[in-house]
Design an enzyme around this catalytic site. Structure first.
Site, PDB file in Angstrom:
ATOM      1  N   CYS A  38       0.825  -1.207   0.000  1.00 23.20           N
ATOM      2  CA  CYS A  38       0.000   0.000   0.000  1.00 23.20           C
ATOM      3  C   CYS A  38       0.857   1.254   0.000  1.00 23.20           C
ATOM      4  CB  CYS A  38      -0.865   0.069   1.264  1.00 23.20           C
ATOM      5  SG  CYS A  38      -1.986  -1.306   1.498  1.00 23.20           S
ATOM      6  N   CYS A  83      -2.901   4.773   2.900  1.00 21.96           N
ATOM      7  CA  CYS A  83      -4.029   3.837   2.759  1.00 21.96           C
ATOM      8  C   CYS A  83      -4.830   3.707   4.053  1.00 21.96           C
ATOM      9  CB  CYS A  83      -3.531   2.462   2.324  1.00 21.96           C
ATOM     10  SG  CYS A  83      -4.895   1.319   2.018  1.00 21.96           S
ATOM     11  N   CYS A 121      -2.510  -2.969  -3.360  1.00 19.18           N
ATOM     12  CA  CYS A 121      -3.770  -2.873  -2.613  1.00 19.18           C
ATOM     13  C   CYS A 121      -4.853  -2.294  -3.519  1.00 19.18           C
ATOM     14  CB  CYS A 121      -3.568  -1.970  -1.406  1.00 19.18           C
ATOM     15  SG  CYS A 121      -5.087  -1.450  -0.613  1.00 19.18           S
ATOM     16  N   CYS A 130      -5.991   1.722  -2.042  1.00 19.60           N
ATOM     17  CA  CYS A 130      -5.215   2.963  -2.235  1.00 19.60           C
ATOM     18  C   CYS A 130      -4.640   3.048  -3.636  1.00 19.60           C
ATOM     19  CB  CYS A 130      -4.098   3.062  -1.193  1.00 19.60           C
ATOM     20  SG  CYS A 130      -2.983   1.650  -1.140  1.00 19.60           S
TER      21      CYS A 130
END
Lengths: 204, 204
Positions: B42, B46, B73, B76
């Site tokens: 991420c 995030c 991810c 994000c």
DNA sequence: ATAATTTCACTATCTTGCTTTTATAGTATC
DNA sequence: GATACTATAAAAGCAAGATAGTGAAATTAT
């Protein structure tokens, strides 16, 4: 055009006039009243604004009024078959009982039964004492409990089977309703079943 | 499988750890963090659940993380292209401007543009400052004013032409918005037009 | 007379704070 | 190491009082 038939109509008695201005439903079927200025006829109970007495004509049945060229009122007439609220809502709960495994929402329930979702919601609560969503959740959790006791299916599978495809949410909701998580519930009640021959300790 | 490369990664400094647990957007681009237990990486900002510190690995860029077999991810990362609310709502107002003569409601507007009527309603109000219904009414009354000034159509006809088939309600609404009834409005503004060469005194 | 306006009682729809549900990520457990 | 469970932000949907819209009919204006 048929003013010459005036004498063939019933006279507007005081009793009938009272029935009209009081929207007295007990007179429904006994007579109809037509309003000369608008060309419309109604049942005694009709809630529309009271006409002037001199504009009123009385008819014994709807056919006579139609024959005299009056049209039926849209408010009282087409209100032919309106089954009572309880029957209407029974329809909805039956649908939920049969389709709890599918996605359900107010719009759908309103559609399968009758008009407006907003109106349906109001009547549902009045009749059942709980809201539609609460009812649906109760059905789903009860079914989930059966699966937990009677089968060895996993939690995700059961969640899906009762119409809650989101496993994590299913667990959250189950815990909120029963106080324990699904797996805990199964463990507790399987044991009880073995020990005492009982079932379904928490709900029902 | 590539645990032997551990020493090539950045150490999880206190500063970076703070950035992660605070979802600090100002660190975006400076580094990425991966979580060993999930295989996902991420950006610092995030909003997903904070990992345990010992499961975290730091990367300088996304490519390194990908090379180390982590996937991006979905919360994000893919936040790449989401057109702004204002464009979404412009769609809706354009539809109203073109279809004000038809029956309109929230469900319809939500359908032609995008998902939930409730969500659309919220965003509409945030963007435009007024509710969809208020917007529709304004459009309809403005169009009605044009008809009153530019044509000799009757009030019922105009009402129908602007999407309000119920004349009595049209008059009520018109008066509420402009302060005068449609016929009054026409009389006042026709006169003004003749006398001063003006138009549309009340609105616009 | 015809069109415009008002009134009334009812139903449908909106409004918006609140709740449910989804989508993801992450940890715990067996 | 799969399954169960927790966490959480964003989107969708509910809830129920507020508001809009309907349809009949009277009244007023033209």
């Amino acid at each position: 055009m048929d003013m010459d038939r005036e004498y063939t109509q019933d006279f507007v008695t005081d009793e009938k006039w009272q029935a009209i201005i009081n929207n007295d439903a007990s007179y429904n079927g006994q007579f109809y009243y037509a309003v000369k200025t608008t060309g419309i006829f109604c049942r005694p109970s009709c809630k529309s604004r009271a006409p002037k007495r001199e504009n009123v004509r009385i008819f014994k049945c709807a056919d006579q009024a139609l024959a005299a060229n009056y049209r039926p009122c849209k408010r009282c007439k087409p209100t032919r078959e309106k089954l009572p609220d309880s029957e209407w809502i029974a329809h909805v709960t039956q649908y939920i009982d049969k389709n709890y495994m599918e996605k359900l929402n107010l719009d759908l329930l309103a559609e399968i039964s009758h008009g407006s979702p907003y109106h349906m919601h109001r009547i549902f609560k009045k009749v059942k004492g709980i809201t539609p969503v609460e009812f649906i959740q109760q059905v789903r959790i009860k079914e989930a409990i059966k699966f937990l006791i009677d089968t060895e299916k996993g939690v995700s599978e059961i969640a899906l089977a009762v119409g809650i495809p989101n496993t994590s949410y299913f667990i959250t909701l189950f815990k909120k309703k029963t106080g324990v998580t699904p797996a805990e519930y199964r463990k507790l009640n399987k044991k009880k079943y073995k020990m005492e021959g009982l079932r379904h300790g928490i709900q029902e």
